[in-house]
Each structure stands twice: as structure tokens, then as C-alpha cells.
Design an enzyme around this catalytic site. Structure first.
Site, PDB file in Angstrom:
ATOM      1  N   SER A 164       0.823  -1.221   0.000  1.00  0.00           N
ATOM      2  CA  SER A 164       0.000   0.000   0.000  1.00  0.00           C
ATOM      3  C   SER A 164       0.852   1.264   0.000  1.00  0.00           C
ATOM      4  O   SER A 164       1.868   1.341   0.702  1.00  0.00           O
ATOM      5  CB  SER A 164      -0.882   0.045   1.253  1.00  0.00           C
ATOM      6  OG  SER A 164      -1.832  -0.987   1.244  1.00  0.00           O
TER       7      SER A 164
ATOM      8  N   ASP B 294     -14.991   1.830   8.825  1.00  0.00           N
ATOM      9  CA  ASP B 294     -15.593   1.796   7.490  1.00  0.00           C
ATOM     10  C   ASP B 294     -15.972   3.244   7.194  1.00  0.00           C
ATOM     11  O   ASP B 294     -16.857   3.802   7.846  1.00  0.00           O
ATOM     12  CB  ASP B 294     -16.821   0.879   7.521  1.00  0.00           C
ATOM     13  CG  ASP B 294     -17.632   0.923   6.229  1.00  0.00           C
ATOM     14  OD1 ASP B 294     -17.431   1.846   5.403  1.00  0.00           O
ATOM     15  OD2 ASP B 294     -18.501   0.045   6.052  1.00  0.00           O
TER      16      ASP B 294
ATOM     17  N   TYR C 252     -10.573   4.176 -16.335  1.00  0.00           N
ATOM     18  CA  TYR C 252     -10.568   4.748 -14.980  1.00  0.00           C
ATOM     19  C   TYR C 252     -11.974   5.271 -14.631  1.00  0.00           C
ATOM     20  O   TYR C 252     -12.394   5.245 -13.478  1.00  0.00           O
ATOM     21  CB  TYR C 252      -9.492   5.823 -14.846  1.00  0.00           C
ATOM     22  CG  TYR C 252      -9.097   6.094 -13.410  1.00  0.00           C
ATOM     23  CD1 TYR C 252      -8.621   5.070 -12.589  1.00  0.00           C
ATOM     24  CD2 TYR C 252      -9.202   7.372 -12.868  1.00  0.00           C
ATOM     25  CE1 TYR C 252      -8.271   5.317 -11.272  1.00  0.00           C
ATOM     26  CE2 TYR C 252      -8.845   7.629 -11.550  1.00  0.00           C
ATOM     27  CZ  TYR C 252      -8.384   6.592 -10.760  1.00  0.00           C
ATOM     28  OH  TYR C 252      -8.034   6.852  -9.452  1.00  0.00           O
TER      29      TYR C 252
ATOM     30  N   LYS D   7     -11.942  11.147  -8.252  1.00  0.00           N
ATOM     31  CA  LYS D   7     -10.667  11.823  -7.934  1.00  0.00           C
ATOM     32  C   LYS D   7     -10.749  13.320  -8.259  1.00  0.00           C
ATOM     33  O   LYS D   7     -10.115  14.129  -7.571  1.00  0.00           O
ATOM     34  CB  LYS D   7      -9.503  11.169  -8.681  1.00  0.00           C
ATOM     35  CG  LYS D   7      -9.162   9.754  -8.216  1.00  0.00           C
ATOM     36  CD  LYS D   7      -8.757   9.666  -6.753  1.00  0.00           C
ATOM     37  CE  LYS D   7      -8.097   8.319  -6.433  1.00  0.00           C
ATOM     38  NZ  LYS D   7      -7.835   8.163  -4.981  1.00  0.00           N
TER      39      LYS D   7
HETATM   40  C1  IMJ Z   1      -7.781   1.660 -11.936  1.00  0.00           C
HETATM   41  C2  IMJ Z   1      -8.708   1.392 -12.936  1.00  0.00           C
HETATM   42  C3  IMJ Z   1      -8.458   1.623 -14.276  1.00  0.00           C
HETATM   43  C4  IMJ Z   1      -7.250   2.132 -14.669  1.00  0.00           C
HETATM   44  C5  IMJ Z   1      -6.303   2.391 -13.682  1.00  0.00           C
HETATM   45  C6  IMJ Z   1      -6.560   2.153 -12.317  1.00  0.00           C
HETATM   46  N1  IMJ Z   1      -5.030   2.898 -13.749  1.00  0.00           N
HETATM   47  C7  IMJ Z   1      -4.483   2.992 -12.524  1.00  0.00           C
HETATM   48  C8  IMJ Z   1      -5.409   2.514 -11.584  1.00  0.00           C
HETATM   49  C9  IMJ Z   1      -4.376   3.254 -15.028  1.00  0.00           C
HETATM   50  C10 IMJ Z   1      -3.124   3.516 -12.223  1.00  0.00           C
HETATM   51  C11 IMJ Z   1      -5.218   2.425 -10.072  1.00  0.00           C
HETATM   52  N2  IMJ Z   1      -5.747   3.628  -9.402  1.00  0.00           N
HETATM   53  C12 IMJ Z   1      -5.029   4.870  -9.604  1.00  0.00           C
HETATM   54  C13 IMJ Z   1      -6.879   3.642  -8.601  1.00  0.00           C
HETATM   55  O1  IMJ Z   1      -7.261   4.682  -8.109  1.00  0.00           O
HETATM   56  C14 IMJ Z   1      -7.643   2.417  -8.343  1.00  0.00           C
HETATM   57  C15 IMJ Z   1      -8.837   2.432  -7.693  1.00  0.00           C
HETATM   58  C16 IMJ Z   1      -9.686   1.273  -7.532  1.00  0.00           C
HETATM   59  C17 IMJ Z   1      -9.289  -0.023  -7.795  1.00  0.00           C
HETATM   60  C18 IMJ Z   1     -10.193  -1.069  -7.624  1.00  0.00           C
HETATM   61  C19 IMJ Z   1      -9.830  -2.485  -7.956  1.00  0.00           C
HETATM   62  C20 IMJ Z   1     -10.724  -3.504  -7.310  1.00  0.00           C
HETATM   63  C21 IMJ Z   1     -12.147  -3.061  -7.147  1.00  0.00           C
HETATM   64  N3  IMJ Z   1     -12.437  -1.733  -7.046  1.00  0.00           N
HETATM   65  C22 IMJ Z   1     -11.488  -0.759  -7.196  1.00  0.00           C
HETATM   66  N4  IMJ Z   1     -11.847   0.522  -6.949  1.00  0.00           N
HETATM   67  C23 IMJ Z   1     -10.973   1.505  -7.086  1.00  0.00           C
HETATM   68  O2  IMJ Z   1     -13.040  -3.899  -7.051  1.00  0.00           O
END
Ligand code: IMJ
Length: 259
Positions: free
Chosen positions: A23, A68, A159, A166
Site C-alpha cells: 500500500s 468503514d 478509470y 478523484k
Molecule cells: C484503476 C482502474 C483503471 C485504470 C487504472 C486504475 N489505472 C491505474 C489505476 C491506469 C493507475 C489504479 N488507481 C489509480 C486507482 O485509483 C484504483 C482504484 C480502484 C481499484 C479497484 C480495484 C478492485 C475493485 N475496485 C477498485 N476501486 C478503485 O473492485
């Protein structure tokens, strides 16, 4: 013990969103701890409690509490615990994001109302709720740091709703910085390049994303969790005493590129 070596001697830091040793929140905790800070941790579920306890124990954490972030009672209880244990504190790290997997692929236009609300609640509103709970306990010259991603500012395929969450998070940082500035509490975001953490687990083609990023960014290197820890430590330090409301990029320069 001079302040260059131990910038956080006597400081207390609450870390929300450390899931495991990969993390970004863990790297931040280690950097703060290396600088002399005491770190407290939270976990959102019994499954993650098992991962967080040994990490927290290794830093002799005086607080390991359930929270939570979608539950106001959990947040109230957390700050009751913080008040009982520490009285006041100095650093709040927010490293929490979640969207349903089905909303992290395919077309953004298909995002359901419930999926949108869940992503925004967990990933953006939680910062507001935690900042409000923390405010009465944070000493002057405290620092709040959250984690963002470039998908807030430009379209990153898949994303999707997390990009919107974000964007809300980065705007919340600015409004919180304005509100809390009066008490000399600073609020900033770190926008990190891709790192293989739990938040990347199961993301389609994440390896390809890492490879492409490495080839295209100015430094031709992916970042490490340590880069995020180091920037967070800077933002929480007295060196950053007049920095608030910003989103700082640690991405090997990726954000300056048109493609
Ligand atoms: C996440 C999704 C799509 C593209 C992505 C990401 N890229 C990056 C991320 C290019 C770098 C990782 N990221 C920056 C995140 O903020 C991820 C958030 C996230 C990830 C998950 C995975 C499992 C799930 N839910 C999630 N929710 C948020 O079930």
C-alpha cells in the site's frame, strides 16, 4: 536529535487506507515513522484487519482501529479513540478509494446511479467526513494528505467513475484547505503514477499500463511506493508549511506529455 534527522519527533499520524505491505499508505507510514512519528492505523473489514495488524505492530502503533469510512458512527468512534489515546494529533493520511469493478471497464456512460454514488462516497466524501472529525483534534500546523491519480484531470481509459471521484477529491482538497487554513491545518493531494498495489489488482492490462508508462514518461521509469512516501513526508513536514490546497504529481513527468 535535530529536526533534519527527526522531523516528526513527537508527532502523531493517523493512517487511513493501509491494506498491506504494498500500500502507498504503508510507504507513507514508514517514512513518517522513520522521521520519528507515532503512527495509528485503521482497517475497514476483518479481512483487512489481519493484514494491517502485523504491519501496525511492527511500527508499535498505539492505535489499530476499525473504520468503514461510509459509516458516520465508525468515524465518530475512531476520533473518540484517537482523543482517548493521543488527545490531539498532527497528521492525517487518507489513502482510500473504491468503485465496483464493473465500473472500471467498458463505457463510463453506463455507470449506474448507485455505482457513481458508491465510488464518490468512499473515494471523495470520506476525506470530507474524516477532515471534519479530525479538525477539533488536529494541532495548528497539522497536515492532511490524500492520494489521487491523473485520471482526475484527463481521460485515462477504464478509470471511468474513479476519474470523476478523484476530480471531486482534488476539488475537496481545495475547499478543505480554505476552511481549515484558519486553524493552520494544510490539506494536499499526491497524484501518483501507476504502482502495482491492491488498488491495481485485477485491473485489466495493468502490466501493459506500467510498461507503456515506463516507455513514454520523461524519466523512462515507473515510480515506486517510496516516492509517494517521500513526498507525503515532505508535505507533512515544516518544509511545506506554506503549501496547501495543491495536487502534486509524482509520476516521472508523465503528466507533461500530450501522448
Ligand atoms: C484503476 C482502474 C483503471 C485504470 C487504472 C486504475 N489505472 C491505474 C489505476 C491506469 C493507475 C489504479 N488507481 C489509480 C486507482 O485509483 C484504483 C482504484 C480502484 C481499484 C479497484 C480495484 C478492485 C475493485 N475496485 C477498485 N476501486 C478503485 O473492485
Amino acid at each position: 536529535m535535530n529536526t533534519t534527522v527527526e522531523p516528526f519527533a513527537g508527532k502523531k499520524a493517523l493512517i487511513i487506507g493501509c491494506a498491506n505491505e504494498r500500500s502507498l499508505a504503508w510507504s507513507i507510514a514508514k517514512h513518517l515513522h522513520d522521521g520519528g512519528a507515532q503512527c495509528g492505523f485503521t482497517y475497514p473489514s476483518p479481512a483487512l484487519e489481519k493484514r494491517v495488524r502485523p504491519l501496525a505492530a511492527s511500527l508499535h502503533a498505539p492505535i489499530i482501529a476499525p473504520c468503514d469510512v461510509t459509516q458516520d458512527q465508525d468515524i465518530d468512534q475512531l476520533f473518540t479513540t484517537v482523543k482517548e489515546t493521543w488527545g490531539t494529533f498532527h497528521i492525517l493520511i487518507h489513502s482510500v478509494a473504491f468503485a465496483d469493478k464493473e465500473n472500471l471497464e467498458g463505457r463510463f456512460v453506463q455507470t449506474s446511479r448507485a455505482g457513481f454514488q458508491k465510488a464518490l462516497d468512499i473515494s471523495a466524501y470520506s476525506l470530507v467526513a474524516l477532515a471534519r472529525g479530525a479538525e477539533p483534534l488536529l494541532e495548528p500546523s497539522s497536515s492532511i494528505v490524500t492520494l489521487s491519480y491523473y485520471g482526475a484531470q484527463k481521460v485515462v481509459p477504464n478509470y471511468n467513475v474513479m476519474g470523476v471521484a478523484k476530480a471531486a477529491l482534488e476539488a475537496s482538497v481545495r475547499y478543505l484547505a480554505y476552511d481549515l487554513g484558519k486553524q493552520k491545518i494544510r490539506v494536499n493531494a499526491i497524484s501518483a503514477g501507476p504502482v502495482k498495489t491492491l488498488a491495481a489488482a485485477g485491473i485489466r492490462n495493468f502490466r501493459d499500463i506500467l510498461t507503456a508508462n515506463e516507455e513514454k514518461n520523461p524519466l523512462r521509469e515507473n515510480i515506486h511506493a517510496d516516492d509517494v512516501g517521500a513526498l507525503a513526508a515532505f508535505l507533512c513536514s515544516d518544509q511545506a508549511r506554506h503549501i496547501t490546497g495543491t495536487t502534486m504529481m509524482v509520476d516521472s513527468g508523465a503528466h507533461i506529455m500530450a501522448f
